[in-house]
Design a protein around this motif. Structure first.
Motif, short mmCIF file in Angstrom:
data_model
loop_
_atom_site.label_atom_id
_atom_site.label_comp_id
_atom_site.label_asym_id
_atom_site.label_seq_id
_atom_site.Cartn_x
_atom_site.Cartn_y
_atom_site.Cartn_z
N ALA A 156 45.44 35.73 48.93
CA ALA A 156 44.78 36.83 48.23
C ALA A 156 43.31 36.53 47.98
O ALA A 156 42.45 37.42 48.16
CB ALA A 156 45.50 37.10 46.91
N LEU A 157 43.00 35.30 47.59
CA LEU A 157 41.60 34.95 47.34
C LEU A 157 40.78 34.99 48.62
O LEU A 157 39.64 35.47 48.63
CB LEU A 157 41.53 33.56 46.70
CG LEU A 157 40.22 33.18 46.00
CD1 LEU A 157 39.91 34.18 44.90
CD2 LEU A 157 40.31 31.78 45.44
N ALA A 158 41.35 34.50 49.72
CA ALA A 158 40.65 34.56 51.01
C ALA A 158 40.42 36.01 51.44
O ALA A 158 39.35 36.36 51.95
CB ALA A 158 41.44 33.81 52.08
N VAL A 189 34.17 35.59 43.73
CA VAL A 189 34.89 34.52 43.05
C VAL A 189 34.56 34.51 41.55
O VAL A 189 35.44 34.36 40.69
CB VAL A 189 34.57 33.17 43.68
CG1 VAL A 189 35.20 32.04 42.89
CG2 VAL A 189 35.06 33.13 45.12
N GLY A 190 33.28 34.69 41.22
CA GLY A 190 32.89 34.69 39.82
C GLY A 190 33.48 35.86 39.05
O GLY A 190 33.97 35.69 37.92
N MET A 191 33.47 37.04 39.65
CA MET A 191 34.02 38.22 38.98
C MET A 191 35.53 38.08 38.76
O MET A 191 36.04 38.36 37.66
CB MET A 191 33.74 39.47 39.82
CG MET A 191 34.27 40.76 39.21
SD MET A 191 33.96 42.17 40.29
CE MET A 191 34.94 41.68 41.73
N LEU A 192 36.24 37.62 39.78
CA LEU A 192 37.68 37.43 39.65
C LEU A 192 38.01 36.34 38.63
O LEU A 192 38.99 36.45 37.88
CB LEU A 192 38.29 37.09 41.00
CG LEU A 192 38.22 38.17 42.09
CD1 LEU A 192 38.84 37.67 43.38
CD2 LEU A 192 38.89 39.45 41.63
N SER A 193 37.19 35.28 38.58
CA SER A 193 37.44 34.20 37.63
C SER A 193 37.24 34.67 36.19
O SER A 193 38.01 34.30 35.29
CB SER A 193 36.52 33.02 37.93
OG SER A 193 36.76 32.50 39.22
N LEU A 194 36.22 35.49 35.95
CA LEU A 194 36.01 36.02 34.60
C LEU A 194 37.16 36.91 34.17
O LEU A 194 37.64 36.84 33.03
CB LEU A 194 34.69 36.79 34.55
CG LEU A 194 33.40 35.96 34.65
CD1 LEU A 194 32.19 36.87 34.69
CD2 LEU A 194 33.30 35.00 33.46
N TRP A 195 37.62 37.75 35.09
CA TRP A 195 38.75 38.64 34.78
C TRP A 195 40.01 37.81 34.50
O TRP A 195 40.73 38.07 33.52
CB TRP A 195 38.96 39.59 35.95
CG TRP A 195 40.13 40.52 35.81
CD1 TRP A 195 41.41 40.30 36.24
CD2 TRP A 195 40.15 41.80 35.18
NE1 TRP A 195 42.22 41.36 35.94
CE2 TRP A 195 41.48 42.30 35.29
CE3 TRP A 195 39.19 42.58 34.54
CZ2 TRP A 195 41.85 43.55 34.79
CZ3 TRP A 195 39.56 43.82 34.05
CH2 TRP A 195 40.87 44.29 34.16
N ALA A 196 40.29 36.83 35.36
CA ALA A 196 41.47 35.99 35.16
C ALA A 196 41.34 35.16 33.89
O ALA A 196 42.34 34.92 33.19
CB ALA A 196 41.69 35.09 36.37
N GLY A 197 40.14 34.70 33.57
CA GLY A 197 39.94 33.92 32.35
C GLY A 197 40.22 34.74 31.10
O GLY A 197 40.81 34.23 30.14
N ALA A 214 47.91 32.37 38.28
CA ALA A 214 48.67 33.60 38.50
C ALA A 214 47.79 34.82 38.24
O ALA A 214 47.82 35.81 39.00
CB ALA A 214 49.91 33.62 37.62
N HIS A 215 47.01 34.78 37.16
CA HIS A 215 46.11 35.90 36.86
C HIS A 215 45.05 36.03 37.95
O HIS A 215 44.68 37.17 38.33
CB HIS A 215 45.44 35.69 35.50
CG HIS A 215 46.34 35.95 34.35
ND1 HIS A 215 46.90 37.19 34.10
CD2 HIS A 215 46.78 35.13 33.35
CE1 HIS A 215 47.64 37.13 33.00
NE2 HIS A 215 47.59 35.89 32.53
N LEU A 216 44.53 34.91 38.44
CA LEU A 216 43.52 34.96 39.50
C LEU A 216 44.10 35.55 40.78
O LEU A 216 43.44 36.35 41.46
CB LEU A 216 42.98 33.55 39.75
CG LEU A 216 41.86 33.41 40.79
CD1 LEU A 216 40.64 34.20 40.36
CD2 LEU A 216 41.50 31.95 40.99
N SER A 217 45.31 35.16 41.12
CA SER A 217 45.95 35.71 42.31
C SER A 217 46.16 37.21 42.19
O SER A 217 45.88 37.97 43.12
CB SER A 217 47.29 35.00 42.54
OG SER A 217 47.98 35.55 43.64
N LEU A 218 46.65 37.64 41.03
CA LEU A 218 46.89 39.07 40.82
C LEU A 218 45.58 39.85 40.83
O LEU A 218 45.52 40.98 41.35
CB LEU A 218 47.63 39.29 39.50
CG LEU A 218 48.15 40.70 39.24
CD1 LEU A 218 49.08 41.16 40.35
CD2 LEU A 218 48.87 40.76 37.90
N ALA A 219 44.51 39.28 40.27
CA ALA A 219 43.21 39.95 40.29
C ALA A 219 42.69 40.12 41.72
O ALA A 219 42.13 41.16 42.07
CB ALA A 219 42.21 39.17 39.44
N ALA A 220 42.88 39.08 42.55
CA ALA A 220 42.45 39.18 43.95
C ALA A 220 43.24 40.26 44.69
O ALA A 220 42.69 41.03 45.48
CB ALA A 220 42.61 37.83 44.63
#
Length: 356
Positions: A156-158, A189-197, A214-220
């Motif tokens: 998902a991140l890729a 990556v930064g936007m998804l990390s902030l959302w997952a954080g 898990a949150h980072l994967s779902l955000a991607a």
């Protein structure tokens, strides 16, 4: 073998007999089995796996972090925390306490036990079940978090980074700003990390772990879905010349945002369905209301002012165009509409010094 004398009469009392109940797939227990009066207390780890299971045969049962409880929780917290598990008048298991504790649905002092969910006490996730419990066939899978934290995260991140770089390539018409592809990847990556954080903090407050991966994967995954949905929507509006529909197309994007919020709350944070729906409506509705309010204050309309800003192949166009004569006749109306779309300058401010 003993013989029964002929002068002995035999009668069968049908009222005293009990026919076995028909067992269904969802209810394998027979009605002849008495209701279990005890319970199992299960301590769960951050992956919702049982780390300790204890059987109690009598009720009520007290659970807490002091030595007057039947089940003692080891914790570093100084505050005394305890609950009582007992049955109410309707024979339902309830968890009651003098001080509020967290259970699915929010902070409470009285919670009806749901064997599919756990409550929080003194930093521990606790689930209560009885021997009458039968797994639900449609229950939420307990390994969703592990699946999202595994290979799904990398894929998902890729995919999200690739879509971000692809969008930067579409904008780069001249093909001379290659560095923007890398910048777009870091921005994704930064936007998804902030959302997952942010969601990780919510998970930590309601559970024992942030579940950041898990949150980072779902955000991607949510970003990939939103980009695809937006691309398809824009392509359809281009093909059929649906200008009015496109001006309100932000509703589709925020609907995807609401679905993403629901998935975070329901699948990872593991709140109740009602709480997940409320969070989805509040977050998506608030963002949409802010955008519409800004648009209305600037132009007295909720419609988007921008037009389609991505090129599509001419072969995708299905709606017929207008003739040159028709276009020239409507040029005056187009000019008036373009002037109306310009944002007005705030009163009392001279922006000429900034080159405007």
């Amino acid at each position: 073998m003993a013989l029964i004398p002929d002068d002995v009469a035999h009668t069968v009392d049908a009222s005293a007999s009990t026919a076995p109940a028909s067992s269904a797939r969802d209810e394998p227990q027979l009605v002849s089995v008495p209701l279990d009066t005890g319970l199992f207390i299960e301590l769960l780890d951050k992956h919702e796996q049982v780390s300790q299971r204890i059987r109690f045969d009598t009720l009520p049962v007290t659970i807490g972090n002091h030595y007057r409880c039947d089940h003692i929780i080891d914790t570093d917290e100084a505050a005394v925390q305890s609950v009582v598990v007992e049955r109410d008048e309707a024979n339902r298991l309830r968890v009651r306490a003098s001080n509020a504790f967290w259970a699915p649905g929010g902070s409470t002092r009285d919670w009806i036990v749901d064997p599919e969910f756990a409550f929080m006490l003194a930093g521990e996730r606790i689930r209560i079940r009885t021997r009458d419990y039968a797994p639900q066939h449609r229950r939420m899978s307990s390994d969703v978090i592990r699946r999202l934290s595994g290979w799904t995260l990398l894929v998902a991140l890729a995919g999200a980074i690739g879509l971000g770089a692809f969008q930067a390539w579409l904008i780069d018409i001249d093909g001379v700003r290659t560095s923007q592809y890398v910048t777009a990847a870091f921005a994704v990556v930064g936007m998804l990390s902030l959302w997952a954080g942010a969601w990780g903090i919510v998970s930590k407050l309601t559970g024992k772990s942030t579940h950041f991966l898990a949150h980072l994967s779902l955000a991607a995954i949510g970003m990939i879905v939103s980009v695809i949905v937006e691309f398809v929507f824009d392509s359809v509006t281009y093909a059929f010349d649906l200008k009015t529909l496109w001006q309100y197309g932000n509703i589709v994007v925020w609907a995807v945002l609401g679905a993403l919020v629901w998935a975070h709350a329901r699948l990872i944070v593991r709140t109740r369905a009602a709480s997940a729906w409320i969070a989805a409506f509040v977050v998506a509705g608030s963002v949409l209301a802010i955008e519409w309010t800004s648009s209305f204050n600037a132009r007295s309309t909720f419609a988007q002012s921008a037009t389609l800003n991505e090129a599509r192949p001419p072969s995708w166009r299905i709606a017929s165009g207008v003739s040159l004569d028709s276009f020239q006749k409507s040029a005056a109306r187009l000019e008036a509409a373009a002037e109306a779309l310009k944002s007005e300058k705030p009163e009392g401010m001279d922006l000429g010094q900034y080159g405007e």
